[in-house]
Design a protein around this motif. Structure first.
Motif, short mmCIF file in Angstrom:
data_model
loop_
_atom_site.label_atom_id
_atom_site.label_comp_id
_atom_site.label_asym_id
_atom_site.label_seq_id
_atom_site.Cartn_x
_atom_site.Cartn_y
_atom_site.Cartn_z
N ASP A 30 63.05 34.64 48.63
CA ASP A 30 62.45 35.87 48.14
C ASP A 30 63.38 37.08 48.22
O ASP A 30 63.16 38.07 47.53
N THR A 31 64.37 37.01 49.09
CA THR A 31 65.21 38.18 49.34
C THR A 31 66.67 37.87 49.05
O THR A 31 67.17 36.79 49.38
N MET A 32 67.33 38.81 48.40
CA MET A 32 68.76 38.67 48.09
C MET A 32 69.49 39.92 48.53
O MET A 32 68.91 41.01 48.62
N TYR A 33 70.79 39.73 48.83
CA TYR A 33 71.59 40.80 49.41
C TYR A 33 72.95 40.88 48.72
O TYR A 33 73.46 39.88 48.22
N TRP A 34 73.54 42.07 48.82
CA TRP A 34 74.96 42.23 48.51
C TRP A 34 75.66 42.79 49.74
O TRP A 34 75.17 43.76 50.35
N TYR A 35 76.79 42.15 50.10
CA TYR A 35 77.61 42.60 51.21
C TYR A 35 79.02 42.89 50.70
O TYR A 35 79.50 42.24 49.77
N LYS A 36 79.70 43.82 51.39
CA LYS A 36 81.11 44.09 51.11
C LYS A 36 81.89 43.73 52.38
O LYS A 36 81.54 44.16 53.47
N GLN A 37 82.93 42.90 52.21
CA GLN A 37 83.79 42.55 53.34
C GLN A 37 85.19 43.09 53.08
O GLN A 37 85.84 42.69 52.12
N ASP A 38 85.65 43.99 53.95
CA ASP A 38 86.96 44.59 53.74
C ASP A 38 88.06 43.72 54.36
O ASP A 38 87.80 42.63 54.87
N SER A 39 89.27 44.25 54.31
CA SER A 39 90.43 43.47 54.75
C SER A 39 90.40 43.18 56.26
O SER A 39 91.05 42.26 56.73
N LYS A 40 89.63 43.97 57.01
CA LYS A 40 89.49 43.73 58.45
C LYS A 40 88.33 42.79 58.76
O LYS A 40 87.98 42.60 59.92
N LYS A 41 87.74 42.22 57.74
CA LYS A 41 86.65 41.25 57.87
C LYS A 41 85.30 41.89 58.21
O LYS A 41 84.34 41.16 58.45
N PHE A 42 85.23 43.24 58.24
CA PHE A 42 83.93 43.84 58.52
C PHE A 42 82.98 43.51 57.38
O PHE A 42 83.32 43.68 56.21
N LEU A 43 81.78 43.07 57.72
CA LEU A 43 80.78 42.64 56.75
C LEU A 43 79.68 43.69 56.71
O LEU A 43 78.88 43.79 57.62
N LYS A 44 79.64 44.46 55.62
CA LYS A 44 78.73 45.60 55.56
C LYS A 44 77.68 45.36 54.49
O LYS A 44 78.03 45.09 53.34
N ILE A 45 76.41 45.49 54.87
CA ILE A 45 75.36 45.30 53.87
C ILE A 45 75.35 46.49 52.91
O ILE A 45 75.56 47.63 53.32
N MET A 46 75.15 46.20 51.65
CA MET A 46 75.08 47.26 50.64
C MET A 46 73.65 47.42 50.14
O MET A 46 73.10 48.52 50.14
N PHE A 47 73.08 46.34 49.67
CA PHE A 47 71.74 46.37 49.08
C PHE A 47 70.97 45.12 49.47
O PHE A 47 71.56 44.07 49.74
N SER A 48 69.63 45.25 49.43
CA SER A 48 68.78 44.09 49.60
C SER A 48 67.58 44.23 48.67
O SER A 48 67.02 45.32 48.55
N TYR A 49 67.23 43.13 48.03
CA TYR A 49 66.08 43.11 47.13
C TYR A 49 65.11 42.03 47.61
O TYR A 49 65.52 40.93 47.98
N ASN A 50 63.83 42.35 47.57
CA ASN A 50 62.79 41.38 47.88
C ASN A 50 61.88 41.26 46.66
O ASN A 50 61.27 42.26 46.26
N ASN A 51 61.82 40.08 46.06
CA ASN A 51 61.01 39.88 44.86
C ASN A 51 61.26 40.97 43.81
O ASN A 51 60.33 41.59 43.31
N LYS A 52 62.49 41.21 43.52
CA LYS A 52 62.97 42.16 42.51
C LYS A 52 62.84 43.61 42.92
O LYS A 52 63.21 44.50 42.16
N GLU A 53 62.33 43.89 44.12
CA GLU A 53 62.17 45.27 44.55
C GLU A 53 63.27 45.64 45.54
O GLU A 53 63.53 44.90 46.50
N LEU A 54 63.88 46.82 45.34
CA LEU A 54 64.92 47.28 46.24
C LEU A 54 64.30 47.66 47.58
O LEU A 54 63.37 48.47 47.65
N ILE A 55 64.79 47.04 48.67
CA ILE A 55 64.25 47.37 49.99
C ILE A 55 65.31 47.96 50.92
O ILE A 55 64.99 48.60 51.90
N ILE A 56 66.57 47.70 50.67
CA ILE A 56 67.63 48.28 51.47
C ILE A 56 68.66 48.87 50.52
O ILE A 56 69.10 48.20 49.60
N ASN A 57 69.02 50.11 50.78
CA ASN A 57 70.07 50.75 50.01
C ASN A 57 70.89 51.57 50.99
O ASN A 57 70.56 52.70 51.31
N GLU A 58 71.90 50.91 51.56
CA GLU A 58 72.74 51.60 52.54
C GLU A 58 73.57 52.67 51.84
O GLU A 58 73.53 52.81 50.63
N THR A 59 74.30 53.41 52.61
CA THR A 59 75.11 54.50 52.06
C THR A 59 76.22 53.92 51.21
O THR A 59 77.27 53.51 51.72
#
Lengths: 115, 110
Positions: A30-59
Motif C-alpha cells: 500500500d505504501t511506496m517511498y523515494w529515498y536519496k542516497q548520497d556519496s557518503k551512503k546517507f539514506l534520506k527519505i524524500m516522499f512517501s505515498y499510501n494508496n496514491k495519497e502523499l503522506i510524507i514530504n520531507e524538506t
C-alpha cells in the motif's frame, strides 16, 4: 520476478535538464517511498505515498515532484537538475501505511549523474 | 526531526574478527529494523526488534534492542568476506515513518 523495479538504472544528463524516474512494485503493497542516497551512503527519505495519497514530504526542493497514478506505481520527476542532485535514488514499498512497522522492499536504485 | 546515528561510520576488520555497529536515537523508539546493503546493491531487510531488551540471532549475527528503546546494536561473530557492506538501522516512533541511521560500512580483509 522483480518485486520493486526502477527505470532507468543509470541516468547521465546535463545540468538544467528535466528527467523522470519510474518505479513499480508487484508486491501488492500500500505504501511506496523515494529515498536519496548520497556519496557518503546517507539514506534520506524524500516522499512517501499510501494508496496514491502523499503522506510524507520531507524538506525537498519543489523541483522534485512525485506522482502516483495507482498504488503500484510511484514516479519521480525532477526539474532543472543541479549538480547536487547527483546521487542514487531508491524506490521502496511496504505493506500497510507509512507508520506501520512492516519491512521496506527496495528497488535496485537509479544512479543519477549530472554533468 | 528524529535523529538516528550510527557508529562507527567505517570499520575495517580482518576476516575472522568480530564486528559491532551501534545505533542511537535521540527519542524513544517503538521498534527498530536493520538492513544490509551490499556494495552496488540496495538495502535488504534483515530483522526487526520490538521489545525492550530484545535479543535476536541470525546465525553469526546478533541484534539487540536497548532497555530504554533508544539504542540498538548489531554484532557479527567471526566475519567473513560475504559480510562486506553497509549496515543500516532504521528507527520508528509509534505511528511515524522509519528514519534510517547514518550507516556503518564494513570492509573485511581476507
Amino acid at each position: 520476478d522483480t518485486a520493486v523495479s526502477q527505470t532507468p538504472k543509470y541516468l547521465v544528463t546535463q545540468m538544467g535538464n528535466d528527467k523522470s524516474i519510474k518505479c513499480e512494485q508487484n508486491l501488492g503493497h500500500d505504501t511506496m517511498y523515494w529515498y536519496k542516497q548520497d556519496s557518503k551512503k546517507f539514506l534520506k527519505i524524500m516522499f512517501s505515498y499510501n494508496n496514491k495519497e502523499l503522506i510524507i514530504n520531507e524538506t525537498v526542493p519543489n523541483r522534485f515532484s512525485p506522482k502516483s497514478p495507482d498504488k503500484a506505481h510511484l514516479n519521480l520527476h525532477i526539474n532543472s537538475l543541479e549538480l547536487g542532485d547527483s546521487a542514487v535514488y531508491f524506490c521502496a514499498s511496504s505493506q500497510g501505511w507509512g507508520g506501520s512497522n512492516q519491512p521496506q522492499h527496495f528497488g535496485d536504485g537509479t544512479r543519477l549523474s549530472i554533468l | 526531526g528524529q535523529q538516528v546515528m550510527q557508529i562507527p561510520q567505517y570499520q575495517h576488520v580482518q576476516e575472522g574478527e568480530d564486528f559491532t555497529t551501534y545505533c542511537n536515537s535521540s527519542t524513544t523508539l517503538s521498534n527498530i529494523q536493520w538492513y544490509k546493503q551490499r556494495p552496488g546493491g540496495h538495502p535488504v531487510f534483515l530483522i526487526q526488534l520490538v521489545k525492550s531488551g530484545e535479543v535476536k540471532k541470525q546465525k553469526r549475527l546478533t541484534f539487540q534492542f536497548g532497555e530504554a528503546k533508544k539504542n540498538s546494536s548489531l554484532h557479527i561473530t567471526a566475519t567473513q568476506t560475504t559480510d562486506v557492506g553497509t549496515y543500516f538501522c532504521a528507527g520508528q516512533r509509534a505511528g511515524n515513518q522509519f528514519y534510517f541511521g547514518t550507516g556503518t560500512s564494513l570492509t573485511v580483509i581476507p
